[in-house]
Enzyme design. Sequence first.
Site, PDB file in Angstrom:
ATOM      1  N   ASP A 263     -13.834 -23.609  14.573  1.00  0.00           N
ATOM      2  CA  ASP A 263     -13.251 -22.307  14.912  1.00  0.00           C
ATOM      3  C   ASP A 263     -11.759 -22.385  15.207  1.00  0.00           C
ATOM      4  OD1 ASP A 263     -15.509 -20.838  14.416  1.00  0.00           O
ATOM      5  OD2 ASP A 263     -16.280 -21.029  16.447  1.00  0.00           O
TER       6      ASP A 263
ATOM      7  N   TYR B 295     -19.609 -14.733  16.108  1.00  0.00           N
ATOM      8  CA  TYR B 295     -19.997 -15.198  17.444  1.00  0.00           C
ATOM      9  C   TYR B 295     -18.976 -14.803  18.503  1.00  0.00           C
ATOM     10  CZ  TYR B 295     -24.271 -17.813  16.686  1.00  0.00           C
ATOM     11  OH  TYR B 295     -25.578 -18.136  16.439  1.00  0.00           O
TER      12      TYR B 295
END
Length: 789
Positions: A410, A498
């Site tokens: 990420d 997410y």
Amino acid sequence: MKSLYFLVLSLYTARGVESSTTPPLGFERRALLRDFTRRAAAGSSASTSGTCSLDESAPTISAPKTNVWRTLSPEDNIAVYNLLHDPASGLNLTDVSTAGINDNYLFYIDTVPLNKSEVLPYLDASGPKPAQYARAIIFEGGKEEPVSQEYMVGPLPVDSKTTIQKLDYLYNGGSGGSIPFNGRTFDALRAAASDTLLLEIMANVSDITTALLGGAWYGDFLPESTLESSISAPSSYDGTQAFRIVAFKRPGPASYLRPVDFYVILDCTGTDASLYKLKSIVTNTRVFPSIAELRAAFEAGELTEENKQPEDYDWALVKPDQEMGKRDLEEKFAPQSIEIGGKRYKLDNEQKYVEYMGWSFYVSHTISLGVMFFDIKFKGERILYELSMQEAAAQYGGFQPKSASTLYHDTYYQMGTNLYPLVDGFDCPFGSSFWNVTYHDTNTTVVSPNAICIFESDAGFPLSRHRAPGGNAYGLTNIGVVKASMLTLRSIATVGNYDYLFDYAFHVDGSLEVTVRASGYLQSSFYYPDQGKWGPRIQQATQGSLHDHVLTWKADFDILDTNNDLEVTEVRAAPTEQPWFPELGVFEQLELNQYKMDTEQRFDWAANGQTMYCVNHASETNKWGTKRGYRIIPGRSNIRLSTLDSPFSRRNSELSKSQLAVTRQHDTEPWGNSVQNLNMPWKPQQDFGKFFNNESIEGEDLVVWFTLGMHHFTRAEDVPVTLYSEAVSSIMFAPQNFFDRAQDGDIQNRRWITPAPNSTSLVYETFGIALPQCKVELKERLIQPFDLY
């Protein structure tokens, strides 16, 4: 002060303030809390009731030094941008708004990490303030050998002494700050370059996708498209080639839960898009190297879809489900954690500096790593120089092109730009302090308002307590109980599907706890009845894809200073014999085996929790002659990556493959990973494995790397989104002989309860801490728009 009283908590319904019905959710909604009532057993008078303002700002303080880790100012950012684009720089940059993959263009500007060796003399003595440098990633598609190259620009502010140099010294992969074009970030311009081929393919099979999937794709966000595309990562192995795996799903806000059974795999090697080609199309778990072969199978009736995604997606939204009804008493507002006694922490909002109950620390932020902490001290003594998340990795499994190959880093997606405004009273308690997050998008500065919240809360348990029994009506000689509280700094990063919630909790006893929680949408897969080993069916045509979440932190410990050891204490069952138990002979009992790690290494938590790891000062001891240190305590779900030899995470995810690691601090090793490692799994830009070269760590400056995360055993309860309650992982650092006694002796928020001389009542000693008597007004602050300048 001593007084005799019983505590009675009474709540009441406000009259003449709000109507009897629940007011609508909004800025003006208020919940009223009745005054706490103290009923005296003898001689005390009622206290005066006032109003507790939760919107009151925290007391201010001036940081002892400038926050040297802060992000670039908007003025420095635009000056760096202009310098890079100046023809005299020789970089030959094209503005990203008009650039193509064959041009040289700026990807982003961030900061170069400061050398700790230069910061400590500034913090601890009269050394000069370290110079700040900007870090620029430039995609150089216009070169004969196209690459992605990182540069450092400084010192700042830009003046005649400022230079532009390649930023190579921070990386150990062999090519410095350079990445081959095929391994560079697959940004929007690279996707657009391959879209021409993808559009041609999907237009030629639109009749097939309409018949099989109920939709067709003519480009994302176009009204005629009834499918939406998504890409996977990584998109290369070592930079010598590039590929793009395109999956499709039903569009809408819940598209992650509505995948369809169709994948297009493209060869996107090089900068000449005319040479891109189709590698294969996958559907029905069959591989078709060409459109012609797909069409032949379709026309022969060999392709079917038993399950199809529903048109409706209300079932996948975080909204009330009317079919589930309503729970009894749910019309009442849920309990809240509020700072009813007023704020007990101090802030320097300009320098992002915090003081709380003996703690002090600075906060910083970068585009890739998000929130970072520096110079963390307790009662004036340094515990940690740096605490920062290094990577949030997720690796999936499945028998489909996307789920089988997906690895996410990420930081690659600029995690620090994905901190968004927090919802008052729900993401954070009412009355929290909020900080904005500022980052730069090329020549624009973006301000995300209220993206960090700071609040003190009840820990949910007493810090310490003991009841001594006694022979009276109360059955006690005394009760001592100390209130536990903690200051939490929270941010939530929504990276695609997410929502990662990060909590850093500073407890009043000197413990520091790090917690991460995951909510948001699953990246799911199309459901096949025979693929249950990769996850359960969670909707009509959706499988919950099995995956790991592994997040790695860097904890640069400085227990008092940089002269530290890592002590290992093992609890073991050892055979022993003792002369006062002659009848037992040899018997088993617990004993400790203590030793120091001597070299850098990676390791995991011991079975049954029988090993303790402490970072100690190499020579300083407490009053009792024991080395002063901090213990590293596992919390919930301290995992590592399950796959240790996957082709998609072979060497680019080394820091995710052990639960713990210790290295010697070097200015040239500020990060355990690189933001451009994702697409280079076989030849990473930063190879964490190379950090371990048998260096001594005895009496040295130590960095501990730890992983948190979850093996995500997907379930139907992940619909609509994963729940924070069980998708959680944590760790704690706690004093271990750092002090001479527990750090609760100077906490006044406590009660000491003893029987009165006649033993018919109790005496409560309050130590001057009275219960606040006030009406509390709760207000929801509105989410503010982003500020661009």
